[in-house]
Design an enzyme around this catalytic site. Structure first.
Site, PDB file in Angstrom:
ATOM      1  N   ARG A  44      -3.679  -4.308  -1.389  1.00  0.00           N
ATOM      2  CA  ARG A  44      -2.382  -4.819  -0.927  1.00  0.00           C
ATOM      3  C   ARG A  44      -1.381  -3.672  -0.895  1.00  0.00           C
ATOM      4  NH1 ARG A  44       0.197  -3.543  -4.747  1.00  0.00           N
ATOM      5  NH2 ARG A  44       2.140  -4.086  -3.704  1.00  0.00           N
ATOM      6  N   GLY A  45      -0.197  -3.983  -0.298  1.00  0.00           N
ATOM      7  CA  GLY A  45       0.788  -2.924  -0.090  1.00  0.00           C
ATOM      8  C   GLY A  45       0.566  -2.400   1.322  1.00  0.00           C
ATOM      9  N   ALA A  46       1.660  -2.263   2.082  1.00  0.00           N
ATOM     10  CA  ALA A  46       1.523  -2.021   3.518  1.00  0.00           C
ATOM     11  C   ALA A  46       0.643  -0.805   3.886  1.00  0.00           C
ATOM     12  CB  ALA A  46       2.905  -1.919   4.143  1.00  0.00           C
ATOM     13  N   GLN A 193       3.390  -8.645  -8.816  1.00  0.00           N
ATOM     14  CA  GLN A 193       3.036  -7.243  -8.545  1.00  0.00           C
ATOM     15  C   GLN A 193       3.848  -6.285  -9.425  1.00  0.00           C
ATOM     16  OE1 GLN A 193       3.522  -9.574  -6.242  1.00  0.00           O
ATOM     17  NE2 GLN A 193       2.337  -9.227  -4.380  1.00  0.00           N
ATOM     18  N   ASP A 234       7.455  -3.492   4.353  1.00  0.00           N
ATOM     19  CA  ASP A 234       6.238  -3.911   5.053  1.00  0.00           C
ATOM     20  C   ASP A 234       6.394  -3.766   6.565  1.00  0.00           C
ATOM     21  OD1 ASP A 234       6.156  -5.408   2.333  1.00  0.00           O
ATOM     22  OD2 ASP A 234       4.107  -5.236   3.088  1.00  0.00           O
ATOM     23  N   ASN A 244      10.345  -6.936   3.328  1.00  0.00           N
ATOM     24  CA  ASN A 244       9.668  -6.484   2.108  1.00  0.00           C
ATOM     25  C   ASN A 244       9.437  -7.716   1.235  1.00  0.00           C
ATOM     26  OD1 ASN A 244       8.595  -4.268   0.509  1.00  0.00           O
ATOM     27  ND2 ASN A 244      10.281  -4.653  -0.909  1.00  0.00           N
ATOM     28  N   LYS A 245       8.792  -7.510   0.119  1.00  0.00           N
ATOM     29  CA  LYS A 245       8.405  -8.619  -0.763  1.00  0.00           C
ATOM     30  C   LYS A 245       9.551  -9.601  -1.002  1.00  0.00           C
ATOM     31  CE  LYS A 245       5.182  -9.345  -2.062  1.00  0.00           C
ATOM     32  NZ  LYS A 245       4.360 -10.310  -1.269  1.00  0.00           N
TER      33      LYS A 245
HETATM   34  O1  MRU Z   1       2.117  -8.906  -0.665  1.00  0.00           O
HETATM   35  P1  MRU Z   1       2.021  -7.450  -0.988  1.00  0.00           P
HETATM   36  O2  MRU Z   1       1.768  -7.204  -2.433  1.00  0.00           O
HETATM   37  O3  MRU Z   1       1.059  -6.736  -0.077  1.00  0.00           O
HETATM   38  O4  MRU Z   1       3.479  -6.887  -0.667  1.00  0.00           O
HETATM   39  C1  MRU Z   1       3.738  -5.521  -0.839  1.00  0.00           C
HETATM   40  C2  MRU Z   1       5.158  -5.164  -0.704  1.00  0.00           C
HETATM   41  O5  MRU Z   1       5.995  -5.981  -0.378  1.00  0.00           O
HETATM   42  C3  MRU Z   1       5.526  -3.729  -0.894  1.00  0.00           C
HETATM   43  O6  MRU Z   1       6.829  -3.622  -1.375  1.00  0.00           O
HETATM   44  C4  MRU Z   1       5.421  -3.010   0.458  1.00  0.00           C
HETATM   45  O7  MRU Z   1       4.145  -3.126   1.007  1.00  0.00           O
HETATM   46  C5  MRU Z   1       5.805  -1.595   0.419  1.00  0.00           C
HETATM   47  S1  MRU Z   1       4.730  -0.675  -0.578  1.00  0.00           S
HETATM   48  C6  MRU Z   1       4.294   0.731  -0.166  1.00  0.00           C
END
Ligand code: MRU
Length: 345
Positions: A44-46, A193, A234, A244-245
């Protein structure tokens, strides 16, 4: 830590759903397992999603059994669609899919196509590694010699799959320069997270961290405990609106209300110039059980109505600056993000 590895024709992923209790590496040789890992947030994470998808697509291409290029292309298109349907918000996934599609456009045989895809997946991984290291160094100039920052979700190595994160990469680079930095980490409901991953990464980096629940951010910001907020992204639209989250928008409003800077750190692969504003960014809606349960234990009546958007949009007017590998972009974002992109082409 190497959360994404490619070796011996297999994709190795550090299973982020098992952290911090267990460090389990998944050995993936079937593209469907890679799609599953993205859907279930094992990866996970973009930026990490984008890198893992590259290798996953390569595994899919390799598994196609046909002698005609026409049939190969048709099956591969279906595989690309499976990846595209795995998670909708992080644009890095679609950025990778487009790059993989372009990489095989001149291939005349399946072997050539598979080789081109493997080369491209490795290149994406290398380039993202360089981008994150660069933006981390650039962003560290925004951090004071001695300061406390607040962050939301997880934006470290786990979220990028490389040596530096985005927001957490900036923090890591600042600490490496000898700055005395400490972090308030929002727990980041519902999937935690912040609590599970950000605190774990910061402890490994020996950067002091205080875990707070999401609702506590306003309390600490209003008491002058926080010098600035820094988060990842994201998907950033052409006007700077940032997905973002879930919960990020609230923190941005709190930062503005209390007069502290709100920074976004993201590679260019997270910027979607084809979308003019955040209103057009698709927001993933996830399953109700994630909200109904806390760490596998039910905490609400089963029949209650539940909403679970995984991301929110922070309007660009709340964002003090966007840190990219090409420099720090400040408002007006419409003009300045465009020129940052043009320099790259
Ligand atoms: O649902 P996730 O855990 O994939 O969400 C991730 C985020 O929102 C991060 O803040 C985002 O991807 C930036 S991280 C490099």
């Amino acid at each position: 830590m190497r959360p994404i590895q490619w070796s011996g024709g297999k994709l190795r992923l550090l299973d982020q759903t098992a952290l911090p209790q267990q460090e389990i590496y998944l050995e993936i040789s079937d593209y469907r397992e890679a799609v599953h890992a993205i859907k279930t947030l094992q990866v996970r994470g973009a930026p990490a999603i984008g890198i893992a998808a590259g290798y996953g697509i390569m595994l899919g291409a390799q598994s196609i059994k046909t002698s005609s290029m026409k049939a190969f292309n048709k099956e591969l298109e279906q595989i690309l669609n499976d990846f595209a349907a795995s998670r909708p918000t992080a644009v890095n996934l679609f950025w990778t899919i487009n790059r993989m599609r372009r990489a095989l456009s001149t291939a005349e045989s399946q072997e050539e196509a598979v080789n081109a895809l493997e080369k491209e997946a490795r290149l994406i991984h290398r380039q993202q590694s360089a981008a994150m290291a660069k933006l981390s160094r650039i962003g560290s100039s925004l951090i004071g010699r001695e300061c406390t920052v607040l962050t939301h979700c997880n934006t470290g190595q786990l979220a990028t799959g490389v040596e530096y994160g985005t927001a957490l990469g900036v923090i890591k680079a600042a600490a490496e320069q000898g700055k005395k930095i400490s972090v308030y980490a929002d727990e980041t409901r519902p999937l935690l997270q912040g609590a599970r991953l950000t605190t774990w990464e910061l402890q490994q980096l020996k950067i002091p961290v205080t875990l707070i629940t999401d609702g506590m951010a306003g309390h600490f910001i209003s008491r002058g405990k926080i010098a600035c907020v820094i988060v990842g992204a994201d998907r950033i639209a052409a006007n700077g609106d940032t997905a973002n989250k879930i919960g990020t928008y609230s923190v941005a409003v709190l930062a503005r209300e209390n007069g502290i800077p709100f920074y976004v750190a993201a590679p260019l692969s997270s910027i979607d110039v084809s979308i003019d504003s955040g209103a057009r960014i698709p927001i993933e809606e996830r399953g109700r059980e994630e909200v109904l349960e806390f760490n596998g234990r039910r905490i609400a009546p089963l029949k209650v109505r539940v909403a679970n958007p995984a991301f929110d949009i922070t309007p660009h007017r709340y964002i003090t600056a966007i840190v990219t590998e090409k420099g720090i972009v400040r408002p007006p974002y419409k003009r300045n993000l465009k020129s940052t992109f043009q320099e790259v082409r």
